[in-house]
Design an enzyme around this catalytic site. Sequence first.
Site, PDB file in Angstrom:
ATOM      1  N   ASN A  84      -0.336  -2.486  15.243  1.00 42.10           N
ATOM      2  CA  ASN A  84      -0.473  -3.381  14.573  1.00 42.10           C
ATOM      3  C   ASN A  84       0.417  -2.365  13.521  1.00 42.10           C
ATOM      4  O   ASN A  84       1.201  -1.242  13.391  1.00 42.10           O
ATOM      5  CB  ASN A  84      -1.671  -3.042  14.014  1.00 42.10           C
ATOM      6  CG  ASN A  84      -2.008  -3.033  12.731  1.00 42.10           C
ATOM      7  OD1 ASN A  84      -1.017  -4.659  11.827  1.00 42.10           O
ATOM      8  ND2 ASN A  84      -3.121  -2.323  11.429  1.00 42.10           N
TER       9      ASN A  84
ATOM     10  N   LEU B 150       0.838  -0.998  -0.007  1.00 40.12           N
ATOM     11  CA  LEU B 150      -0.244  -0.120  -0.654  1.00 40.12           C
ATOM     12  C   LEU B 150       0.713   1.321  -0.014  1.00 40.12           C
ATOM     13  O   LEU B 150       1.786   1.229   0.693  1.00 40.12           O
ATOM     14  CB  LEU B 150      -1.353  -0.210   0.644  1.00 40.12           C
ATOM     15  CG  LEU B 150      -1.410  -1.559   1.431  1.00 40.12           C
ATOM     16  CD1 LEU B 150      -2.384  -0.981   2.983  1.00 40.12           C
ATOM     17  CD2 LEU B 150      -2.440  -1.850   0.174  1.00 40.12           C
ATOM     18  N   ALA B 151       1.027   1.785  -1.316  1.00 39.94           N
ATOM     19  CA  ALA B 151       1.078   3.708  -1.485  1.00 39.94           C
ATOM     20  C   ALA B 151       1.093   4.519  -2.412  1.00 39.94           C
ATOM     21  O   ALA B 151       2.009   5.519  -2.921  1.00 39.94           O
ATOM     22  CB  ALA B 151       2.733   3.107  -1.588  1.00 39.94           C
TER      23      ALA B 151
ATOM     24  N   ALA C 261      54.451  22.161  -8.014  1.00 38.04           N
ATOM     25  CA  ALA C 261      52.754  22.446  -7.489  1.00 38.04           C
ATOM     26  C   ALA C 261      52.361  23.413  -8.228  1.00 38.04           C
ATOM     27  O   ALA C 261      53.108  24.423  -8.357  1.00 38.04           O
ATOM     28  CB  ALA C 261      53.794  23.605  -6.341  1.00 38.04           C
TER      29      ALA C 261
ATOM     30  N   ARG D 279       1.152  14.334   6.248  1.00 40.74           N
ATOM     31  CA  ARG D 279       1.944  14.599   7.577  1.00 40.74           C
ATOM     32  C   ARG D 279       4.172  15.489   7.280  1.00 40.74           C
ATOM     33  O   ARG D 279       4.314  15.998   7.793  1.00 40.74           O
ATOM     34  CB  ARG D 279       2.007  13.936   8.328  1.00 40.74           C
ATOM     35  CG  ARG D 279       0.746  13.764   9.195  1.00 40.74           C
ATOM     36  CD  ARG D 279       0.515  12.456  10.060  1.00 40.74           C
ATOM     37  NE  ARG D 279       0.387  11.595   9.319  1.00 40.74           N
ATOM     38  CZ  ARG D 279       0.221   9.879   9.655  1.00 40.74           C
ATOM     39  NH1 ARG D 279      -0.425  10.127  11.218  1.00 40.74           N
ATOM     40  NH2 ARG D 279      -0.011   9.225   9.205  1.00 40.74           N
TER      41      ARG D 279
ATOM     42  N   GLY E  34      -0.538   6.748  -0.331  1.00 43.01           N
ATOM     43  CA  GLY E  34      -1.231   7.917  -0.082  1.00 43.01           C
ATOM     44  C   GLY E  34       0.504   9.373  -0.388  1.00 43.01           C
ATOM     45  O   GLY E  34       1.255   8.831  -1.106  1.00 43.01           O
TER      46      GLY E  34
ATOM     47  N   GLY F 221      -8.731   5.042   1.833  1.00 41.72           N
ATOM     48  CA  GLY F 221      -7.977   3.805   3.049  1.00 41.72           C
ATOM     49  C   GLY F 221      -7.398   2.652   2.869  1.00 41.72           C
ATOM     50  O   GLY F 221      -7.709   2.615   1.320  1.00 41.72           O
TER      51      GLY F 221
ATOM     52  N   GLY G  15      -2.707   2.047  15.092  1.00 39.18           N
ATOM     53  CA  GLY G  15      -3.700   0.530  15.568  1.00 39.18           C
ATOM     54  C   GLY G  15      -3.099   0.012  16.959  1.00 39.18           C
ATOM     55  O   GLY G  15      -2.115  -0.767  16.705  1.00 39.18           O
TER      56      GLY G  15
HETATM   57  C1  UD1 Z   1      -1.804   2.352   9.278  1.00 37.98           C
HETATM   58  C2  UD1 Z   1      -2.555   1.973  10.239  1.00 37.98           C
HETATM   59  C3  UD1 Z   1      -2.558   1.150  11.822  1.00 37.98           C
HETATM   60  C4  UD1 Z   1      -1.161   0.892  12.100  1.00 37.98           C
HETATM   61  C5  UD1 Z   1      -0.207   1.933  10.919  1.00 37.98           C
HETATM   62  C6  UD1 Z   1       0.993   1.417  11.059  1.00 37.98           C
HETATM   63  C7  UD1 Z   1      -5.161   1.051   9.012  1.00 37.98           C
HETATM   64  C8  UD1 Z   1      -6.174   2.054   8.899  1.00 37.98           C
HETATM   65  N1  UD1 Z   1      -3.738   1.526  10.116  1.00 37.98           N
HETATM   66  O1  UD1 Z   1      -2.115   3.517  10.012  1.00 37.98           O
HETATM   67  O2  UD1 Z   1      -3.286   0.240  12.060  1.00 37.98           O
HETATM   68  O3  UD1 Z   1      -0.469   1.211  13.188  1.00 37.98           O
HETATM   69  O4  UD1 Z   1      -0.369   1.660  10.001  1.00 37.98           O
HETATM   70  O5  UD1 Z   1       2.445   1.925  10.097  1.00 37.98           O
HETATM   71  O6  UD1 Z   1      -4.925   0.765   7.752  1.00 37.98           O
HETATM   72  N2  UD1 Z   1      -2.364   3.923   1.735  1.00 37.98           N
HETATM   73  C9  UD1 Z   1      -2.864   4.055   0.885  1.00 37.98           C
HETATM   74  N3  UD1 Z   1      -4.192   4.149   0.310  1.00 37.98           N
HETATM   75  C10 UD1 Z   1      -5.076   4.849   1.178  1.00 37.98           C
HETATM   76  C11 UD1 Z   1      -4.909   5.102   2.593  1.00 37.98           C
HETATM   77  C12 UD1 Z   1      -3.505   4.089   2.867  1.00 37.98           C
HETATM   78  O7  UD1 Z   1      -2.289   2.687  -0.360  1.00 37.98           O
HETATM   79  O8  UD1 Z   1      -6.171   5.661   0.777  1.00 37.98           O
HETATM   80  C13 UD1 Z   1      -0.943   3.436   2.288  1.00 37.98           C
HETATM   81  C14 UD1 Z   1      -0.184   4.570   2.619  1.00 37.98           C
HETATM   82  O9  UD1 Z   1       0.527   5.298   1.425  1.00 37.98           O
HETATM   83  C15 UD1 Z   1       0.499   3.842   3.521  1.00 37.98           C
HETATM   84  C16 UD1 Z   1      -0.939   2.837   4.070  1.00 37.98           C
HETATM   85  O10 UD1 Z   1      -1.263   2.461   3.390  1.00 37.98           O
HETATM   86  O11 UD1 Z   1       2.318   3.297   2.593  1.00 37.98           O
HETATM   87  C17 UD1 Z   1      -0.658   3.361   5.233  1.00 37.98           C
HETATM   88  O12 UD1 Z   1      -0.829   4.394   5.571  1.00 37.98           O
HETATM   89  P1  UD1 Z   1      -1.201   5.686   6.403  1.00 37.98           P
HETATM   90  O13 UD1 Z   1      -2.462   7.070   5.965  1.00 37.98           O
HETATM   91  O14 UD1 Z   1       0.112   6.122   7.144  1.00 37.98           O
HETATM   92  O15 UD1 Z   1      -2.009   4.704   8.119  1.00 37.98           O
HETATM   93  P2  UD1 Z   1      -1.596   5.038   9.371  1.00 37.98           P
HETATM   94  O16 UD1 Z   1      -2.303   6.273   9.528  1.00 37.98           O
HETATM   95  O17 UD1 Z   1       0.181   4.910   9.620  1.00 37.98           O
HETATM   96 CA    CA Z   2       1.901   4.814   7.847  1.00 37.75          CA
END
Ligand code: UD1
Ligand code: CA
Length: 418
Positions: free
Chosen positions: A170, A9-10, A390, A16, A12, A78, A140
């Site tokens: 998590n 999942l990447a 030199a 922040r 985002g 999400g 989480g």
């Molecule tokens: C998430 C977990 C949390 C865990 C933490 C670990 C959820 C709801 N929460 O929180 O339980 O402790 O990771 O680091 O899963 N992403 C997408 N599409 C989206 C949203 C996110 O691909 O729509 C990807 C982001 O790019 C990222 C990853 O998912 O690589 C996690 O997303 P992020 O928003 O960082 O979640 P956390 O709040 O860290």
């Molecule tokens: Ca994260």
Amino acid sequence: MKDLRTIILAAGKGTRMKSETPKVLHGLCGQPMIQYVLDVVKFVGSLKIYIVLGYKPELVRASLPGEIVPVLQKRLLGTADAVRCAKQHFRDYRGDVLVLCGDTPLLDKDVVKRLIRKHKKSKAACSVLTSVVSDPQGYGRIIRGEKGVVIAIREEKDATEFEKNIVEINTGVYCFRSQDLFKAIRAIKMNKKKKEFYLTDIVELFVDQGLRIETVEAGDPSEGLGVNTREDLALAESFLRKKILKKFMAEGVTIVDPETTYIHKNVSIGCDTIIKPFTVIESHVRIGKNCVIGPFARLRPGTKIHDTVEVGNFAEVSRSQIGKKSLMKHFGFLGDAWVGSQVNIGAGVVTANFDGRQKNKTRIEDRAFIGSDSILVAPVKIGKEAMTGAGCVVTRGKVVPDKQVVVGVPGRIIKRRE
Ligand code: UD1
Ligand code: CA
């Protein structure tokens, strides 16, 4: 590993981070964050790797190896929605799916392998990699019921005060039975507070269906670090840096002061080489045995240092090779230079490799002696056992024959070297 596919999942943006660069492309010890996650996935031997992209997908795609299949998430709804976007690729698949996040670069590859093994053996529907940390804020929380079985993962925003005190978190790494995952993911409801679909909600759904949840705990609490801010990025850098230095020391390299030594990924160093304080060695640098590097040296990508070479203070070497037993003990710059063996590079020597348009090469043959403050305007060649006086400026295009002595500005050949 047979019957294992991976979804990273990447998508985002990494809000922040306050950056225009996608989060997973931020660098750590000389390579993008996502590369560390890919290294883990490669190690566990996943047959197919899917990566969910959303923010500047082309940019992220360009930094990935070709065999990784990109999946586009158009709206960032999400982590559950992100997984759902990959669904089409899993229709007839009955194996397991490893799901991890692109922002956890410190994962230990052996622990992830252990998670997959335990998952397969236990026949769980889902196995979660957890970590017990001193500061669980932002993660989480793992909620356990009677007999310690996992019954939910609660996100910080939805946690009660009691749940917020739970220190088992998590890491965002899971192994799922593919069929169970994609069946349940449709039933995940939007989280009202964040207006997102949480992958973590799947745990409660599984528990309701009587499916089994397993966990594996990471050995080192840092391994689960999710990089969300620049502060996290610095923490990750420091962790990885220590790990790299430790590996070199174990292989017989002396690191005089680990606190001030920076060595990137993809570097090799031979045994009995000594790295003195305040030295930076960037990616794709190779150093032989019995060398002394630093203090205050900077070796940049594409540099190869052969055995028994000394590179001293304020020396910068880029895309160059330095042959056996050569010395560059003082300040100066070598760029795009090929230096033979037993060459002496005096203090203040500079290869002027850039003419404003392109980079040009310098060649310095064996046993040449480059006098202090010489400037070699590339392209240029200094012959075997030749010598520059030199302050000499060897002008562009010049070839100094073997054993000749060249002095002055512009450099003129005055005699043979005795
Ligand atoms: C998430 C977990 C949390 C865990 C933490 C670990 C959820 C709801 N929460 O929180 O339980 O402790 O990771 O680091 O899963 N992403 C997408 N599409 C989206 C949203 C996110 O691909 O729509 C990807 C982001 O790019 C990222 C990853 O998912 O690589 C996690 O997303 P992020 O928003 O960082 O979640 P956390 O709040 O860290
Ligand atoms: Ca994260």
